[in-house]
Design a protein around this motif. Structure first.
Motif, PDB file in Angstrom:
ATOM      1  N   VAL A  26     -76.206-134.072 -41.369  1.00 14.11           N
ATOM      2  CA  VAL A  26     -75.700-133.510 -42.636  1.00 14.11           C
ATOM      3  C   VAL A  26     -75.192-134.641 -43.531  1.00 14.11           C
ATOM      4  CG1 VAL A  26     -73.886-132.075 -43.678  1.00 14.11           C
ATOM      5  CG2 VAL A  26     -75.156-131.225 -41.701  1.00 14.11           C
ATOM      6  N   ALA A  80     -70.928-127.377 -41.896  1.00 14.77           N
ATOM      7  CA  ALA A  80     -72.127-126.553 -42.075  1.00 14.77           C
ATOM      8  C   ALA A  80     -71.954-125.558 -43.223  1.00 14.77           C
ATOM      9  CB  ALA A  80     -72.445-125.801 -40.781  1.00 14.77           C
ATOM     10  N   GLU A 117     -77.908-127.481 -41.338  1.00 14.15           N
ATOM     11  CA  GLU A 117     -76.605-126.830 -41.456  1.00 14.15           C
ATOM     12  C   GLU A 117     -76.591-125.484 -40.731  1.00 14.15           C
ATOM     13  OE1 GLU A 117     -76.328-129.113 -45.653  1.00 14.15           O
ATOM     14  OE2 GLU A 117     -76.663-126.950 -45.669  1.00 14.15           O
TER      15      GLU A 117
END
Length: 137
Positions: A26, A80, A117
């Motif tokens: 991420v 996330a 995510e």
């Protein structure tokens, strides 16, 4: 009670490593999207949000790897959820002073980011709940 896991079986180690790698993915995706570590996106609040997300992702990965799962899993869930929410808002109604991505639902990096995510969210939430159950025993 300690935030450390008890003696971690292989599955726990695998989950923590997977969570850490997803958190780092991420961070990397957002560094690439913003054009580098030292670049800040416009508007300024979006750029700051990117930097906060990247730092939180690295911290969450570190917490998971050292075994501080009661702190690491909820932070990973936030890593996330934050960009998932940002994606929907930026492509849907838009954000204040930021309408560049309205309707841009199929951007390849954005779709890849959603997949990473989503996987992180699906991994982190049940393991956070599990860590809370272990605390009550």
């Amino acid at each position: 009670m300690s935030h450390h896991t008890a003696t971690a079986p292989g599955a726990t180690w695998a989950a923590r490593w997977a969570g850490a790698l997803l958190c780092l993915a991420v961070a990397v995706i957002h560094v690439v999207d913003q054009g580098g570590i030292t670049t800040t996106r416009d508007p300024y609040y979006i750029g700051v949000a990117y930097h906060v997300l990247e730092i939180a992702a690295v911290v969450a990965a570190a917490l998971l790897l050292i075994g501080l799962v009661r702190l690491g899993w909820p932070l990973a869930a936030g890593v996330a959820v934050g960009p998932l929410l940002g994606y929907v808002l930026s492509r849907g109604p838009g954000l204040p002073n930021y309408s560049d991505d309205i309707g841009n639902w199929t951007e390849p990096l954005g779709l890849f980011s959603l997949a990473v995510e989503g996987a992180l969210l699906l991994l982190s939430v049940p393991l956070f709940v599990r860590s809370l159950r272990h605390r009550t025993r």
